[in-house]
Design a protein around this motif. Structure first.
Motif, PDB file in Angstrom:
ATOM      1  N   LYS A  18      -4.045   1.405   5.737  1.00  0.00           N
ATOM      2  CA  LYS A  18      -4.047  -0.056   5.885  1.00  0.00           C
ATOM      3  C   LYS A  18      -3.735  -0.472   7.317  1.00  0.00           C
ATOM      4  O   LYS A  18      -4.240  -1.487   7.805  1.00  0.00           O
ATOM      5  CB  LYS A  18      -3.023  -0.657   4.916  1.00  0.00           C
ATOM      6  CG  LYS A  18      -2.980  -2.172   4.883  1.00  0.00           C
ATOM      7  CD  LYS A  18      -1.942  -2.632   3.871  1.00  0.00           C
ATOM      8  CE  LYS A  18      -1.827  -4.140   3.827  1.00  0.00           C
ATOM      9  NZ  LYS A  18      -0.797  -4.588   2.855  1.00  0.00           N
ATOM     10  N   ASP A  19      -2.908   0.306   8.006  1.00  0.00           N
ATOM     11  CA  ASP A  19      -2.510  -0.015   9.377  1.00  0.00           C
ATOM     12  C   ASP A  19      -3.428   0.622  10.419  1.00  0.00           C
ATOM     13  O   ASP A  19      -3.232   0.411  11.616  1.00  0.00           O
ATOM     14  CB  ASP A  19      -1.071   0.465   9.626  1.00  0.00           C
ATOM     15  CG  ASP A  19      -0.047  -0.351   8.840  1.00  0.00           C
ATOM     16  OD1 ASP A  19      -0.353  -1.505   8.490  1.00  0.00           O
ATOM     17  OD2 ASP A  19       1.044   0.179   8.570  1.00  0.00           O
ATOM     18  N   GLN A  52       1.088   6.200  -1.949  1.00  0.00           N
ATOM     19  CA  GLN A  52       1.551   4.967  -1.313  1.00  0.00           C
ATOM     20  C   GLN A  52       1.625   5.119   0.205  1.00  0.00           C
ATOM     21  O   GLN A  52       1.161   4.249   0.955  1.00  0.00           O
ATOM     22  CB  GLN A  52       2.929   4.594  -1.869  1.00  0.00           C
ATOM     23  CG  GLN A  52       3.488   3.302  -1.298  1.00  0.00           C
ATOM     24  CD  GLN A  52       4.823   2.949  -1.947  1.00  0.00           C
ATOM     25  OE1 GLN A  52       4.936   2.928  -3.169  1.00  0.00           O
ATOM     26  NE2 GLN A  52       5.815   2.697  -1.126  1.00  0.00           N
ATOM     27  N   LEU A  56      -0.428  -3.297  -2.268  1.00  0.00           N
ATOM     28  CA  LEU A  56       0.022  -2.079  -2.935  1.00  0.00           C
ATOM     29  C   LEU A  56       1.165  -2.402  -3.883  1.00  0.00           C
ATOM     30  O   LEU A  56       2.175  -2.975  -3.467  1.00  0.00           O
ATOM     31  CB  LEU A  56       0.488  -1.046  -1.905  1.00  0.00           C
ATOM     32  CG  LEU A  56      -0.457  -0.769  -0.726  1.00  0.00           C
ATOM     33  CD1 LEU A  56       0.138   0.293   0.189  1.00  0.00           C
ATOM     34  CD2 LEU A  56      -1.825  -0.325  -1.217  1.00  0.00           C
ATOM     35  N   GLU A 100      -0.673   3.081   2.924  1.00  0.00           N
ATOM     36  CA  GLU A 100       0.017   2.248   3.916  1.00  0.00           C
ATOM     37  C   GLU A 100      -0.460   2.604   5.323  1.00  0.00           C
ATOM     38  O   GLU A 100      -0.690   1.726   6.154  1.00  0.00           O
ATOM     39  CB  GLU A 100       1.530   2.425   3.792  1.00  0.00           C
ATOM     40  CG  GLU A 100       2.131   1.703   2.598  1.00  0.00           C
ATOM     41  CD  GLU A 100       3.623   1.952   2.437  1.00  0.00           C
ATOM     42  OE1 GLU A 100       4.126   2.945   3.021  1.00  0.00           O
ATOM     43  OE2 GLU A 100       4.276   1.169   1.726  1.00  0.00           O
ATOM     44  N   GLU A 101      -0.601   3.906   5.584  1.00  0.00           N
ATOM     45  CA  GLU A 101      -1.087   4.353   6.895  1.00  0.00           C
ATOM     46  C   GLU A 101      -2.538   3.921   7.104  1.00  0.00           C
ATOM     47  O   GLU A 101      -2.911   3.454   8.183  1.00  0.00           O
ATOM     48  CB  GLU A 101      -0.971   5.877   6.990  1.00  0.00           C
ATOM     49  CG  GLU A 101      -1.476   6.472   8.292  1.00  0.00           C
ATOM     50  CD  GLU A 101      -0.509   6.282   9.445  1.00  0.00           C
ATOM     51  OE1 GLU A 101      -0.951   6.423  10.604  1.00  0.00           O
ATOM     52  OE2 GLU A 101       0.674   5.971   9.198  1.00  0.00           O
ATOM     53  N   LYS A 154       4.218  -1.225  -5.573  1.00  0.00           N
ATOM     54  CA  LYS A 154       5.145  -0.114  -5.348  1.00  0.00           C
ATOM     55  C   LYS A 154       6.051   0.099  -6.557  1.00  0.00           C
ATOM     56  O   LYS A 154       6.461  -0.853  -7.216  1.00  0.00           O
ATOM     57  CB  LYS A 154       5.977  -0.383  -4.092  1.00  0.00           C
ATOM     58  CG  LYS A 154       5.115  -0.544  -2.848  1.00  0.00           C
ATOM     59  CD  LYS A 154       5.928  -0.840  -1.620  1.00  0.00           C
ATOM     60  CE  LYS A 154       5.031  -1.011  -0.392  1.00  0.00           C
ATOM     61  NZ  LYS A 154       5.794  -1.298   0.831  1.00  0.00           N
TER      62      LYS A 154
END
Length: 217
Positions: free
Chosen positions: A39-40, A32, A53, A36-37, A55
């Motif tokens: 995605k950014d 996850q 995502l 997330e990283e 969670k």
């Protein structure tokens, strides 16, 4: 009746994209945090793709593939009317589970649902970013595939990551150390997937199949 896919966009205040990709994870932290990283990051194709995502609460220990499958199906597949081009992916490992073939067969029966398996674990996908795997001996690769416990908190691949990076923590994997080398990981994973198997029976990771869909070309 399932809700329209556009509600996913409205929930996150984004404009509609061409494609939705939903991910569900076996792990509670590492996968996850990594996605997330990603995605950014500037490498993610945010102009065309909306990445969602699923969670899992920290106290939810239902990480077996059948539980991941049920979560993805219930919270995404059965909840929204997806387009034919949208994709729902499970990200799972081989190191503890024996029913992966059954899960893959279940996904084949449903539109949009796919599986990305790492053998032995997601950490091997991380290792592909920062180590040229062919530099390891056959004996060392065998130890990586077995990925036995070394300490109470670290498996063999965790130790390999620690040797290269100085430290490694599953709860704080520091994906910024890997994302810049993501093309190296893709290339190596594809080289290990020459037989084009549904999931890697030997050392390998099919996470690259998702990343290739998400990365900005």
């Amino acid at each position: 009746m399932p809700r329209e896919r556009e509600e996913l966009f409205r929930q996150s205040n984004t404009i509609e994209k061409e494609k939705i990709i939903v991910l569900a994870f076996e792990g509670n932290d590492t996968e996850q945090i990594y996605f997330e990283e990603f995605k950014d990051s500037e490498k993610f194709n945010d102009e065309l793709i909306y990445l969602h995502l699923l969670k899992r609460p920290k106290n939810n220990t239902n990480s077996a593939p059948n539980h991941v499958f049920k979560k993805l199906k219930k919270e995404a597949k059965d909840e929204y009317n997806f387009n034919d081009t949208d994709e729902l992916w499970m990200i799972i490992d081989t190191d503890r589970w024996k029913n992966i073939s059954e899960i893959i067969e279940e996904c084949k029966k449903l539109d949009n649902m796919f599986v990305a398996v790492s053998n032995p674990c997601f950490e091997f996908w991380l290792l592909l970013h920062i180590k040229t795997i062919t530099e390891y001996s056959i004996a060392e690769l065998d130890l990586i595939l077995k990925n036995n416990k070394v300490t109470s908190k670290k498996n063999y691949i965790d130790v390999k990551l620690t040797e290269i990076l100085g430290s490694y923590n599953k709860s704080n994997p520091k994906p910024e150390q890997y994302i810049p080398h993501i093309k190296k990981a893709i290339e190596q994973a594809k080289e290990l997937d020459l037989e084009n198997e549904e999931y890697p029976k030997k050392l390998g990771s099919h996470v690259y199949k998702i990343i290739e869909k998400l990365i900005k070309h």
